[in-house]
Design a protein around this motif. Sequence first.
Motif, PDB file in Angstrom:
ATOM      1  N   UNK A 293       0.832  -1.199   0.000  1.00 24.41           N
ATOM      2  CA  UNK A 293       0.000   0.000   0.000  1.00 24.41           C
ATOM      3  C   UNK A 293       0.871   1.254   0.000  1.00 24.41           C
ATOM      4  N   UNK A 294       1.955   1.235   0.781  1.00 26.01           N
ATOM      5  CA  UNK A 294       2.860   2.380   0.867  1.00 26.01           C
ATOM      6  C   UNK A 294       3.576   2.589  -0.472  1.00 26.01           C
ATOM      7  N   UNK A 295       3.876   1.482  -1.159  1.00 29.15           N
ATOM      8  CA  UNK A 295       4.546   1.562  -2.452  1.00 29.15           C
ATOM      9  C   UNK A 295       3.585   1.880  -3.597  1.00 29.15           C
ATOM     10  N   UNK A 296       2.296   1.819  -3.333  1.00 27.26           N
ATOM     11  CA  UNK A 296       1.313   2.085  -4.386  1.00 27.26           C
ATOM     12  C   UNK A 296       1.149   0.943  -5.361  1.00 27.26           C
ATOM     13  N   UNK A 297       1.424  -0.293  -4.905  1.00 32.35           N
ATOM     14  CA  UNK A 297       1.266  -1.470  -5.757  1.00 32.35           C
ATOM     15  C   UNK A 297      -0.088  -2.103  -5.459  1.00 32.35           C
ATOM     16  N   UNK A 298      -0.940  -2.168  -6.450  1.00 23.75           N
ATOM     17  CA  UNK A 298      -2.265  -2.785  -6.275  1.00 23.75           C
ATOM     18  C   UNK A 298      -2.776  -3.298  -7.599  1.00 23.75           C
TER      19      UNK A 298
END
Length: 298
Positions: A293-298
């Motif tokens: 979530x912190x890395x913006x991977x989704x």
Amino acid sequence: MHLPTLATLAAMVTVGTAQLTKVNDFPGTPTRLGMYINVPKNLKTPAPIIVAVHHCQGSATGYSQSTKYVQLSNQYGFIAIYPNSRSGGGCFDVASQATLTHNGGGDSQTIVNMVKYAIDKYGGDPTRVFSVGTSSGAMMTNVLMAAYPDVFAAGSVYSGVPAGCFAVQGSTATQDPPGWANSCANGQLTKTAQQWGDLVRSYYPGYNGTRPRMQIFHGTSDNTLRYPNYQEQLKEWSNVLGLTTSTNKANTPKSGWTQTIYGDGTATTAKLVGYSAQGVGHSVPQQEAMDLAFFGIN
């Protein structure tokens, strides 16, 4: 994108239902670290990269089995790289002048070369490179963020020390990698935020680009890399990132934990977020979903 051929692959290591691959044609320069990787079938184009760095007395395969980044790599289509230490104790070099200098050599540059290899060979996204690590791996992640801010977009560290802390104390340079630094590990080495920030900036003189975002976890009962290192890391990165205000939120994300967000933003968008885990020792359990979530991977 170039997929690996049989000639480039070694033994396949089972990780749950996934497999971790040792890359045989990675040259391992400059310090001969081993490179293990998971390149999922549903690889995004270009693909984010997460480097997962193991602890002392650990290994790439062991860390891949105790963390979920390989399975998440298959789910979300990112590349997972697991460096493997070459030292007898399984630690990474986080103290030598070489590893603390941009393009100066050391284990940090070898790991950066793994990233460049993955970008060239597997279609990795050079704008979405991240690192996570535990203990020695957390120290290395801090070093990577400090010496190679042009390579990494964000880092997440579990139970580490500030970048340069082991070198400041003065470890034994003749050891390979440089040895344990007691005053740092024991939380006895403190500096001002400005001093820590100046230290980080000295590792890549003249760099004026964007600095990586940071997420920092530490347990209050850590007897290996003691709890004062948590605040020292926050001081270091708050200065590097130019952040002067912070907000605390108790019992977040779980009971007994305190979340600290620096500057503007949320837990997933702020430049610097810390998590103090009450009563947790060494090391804080991995929070993979929070990392993604912190890395913006989704």
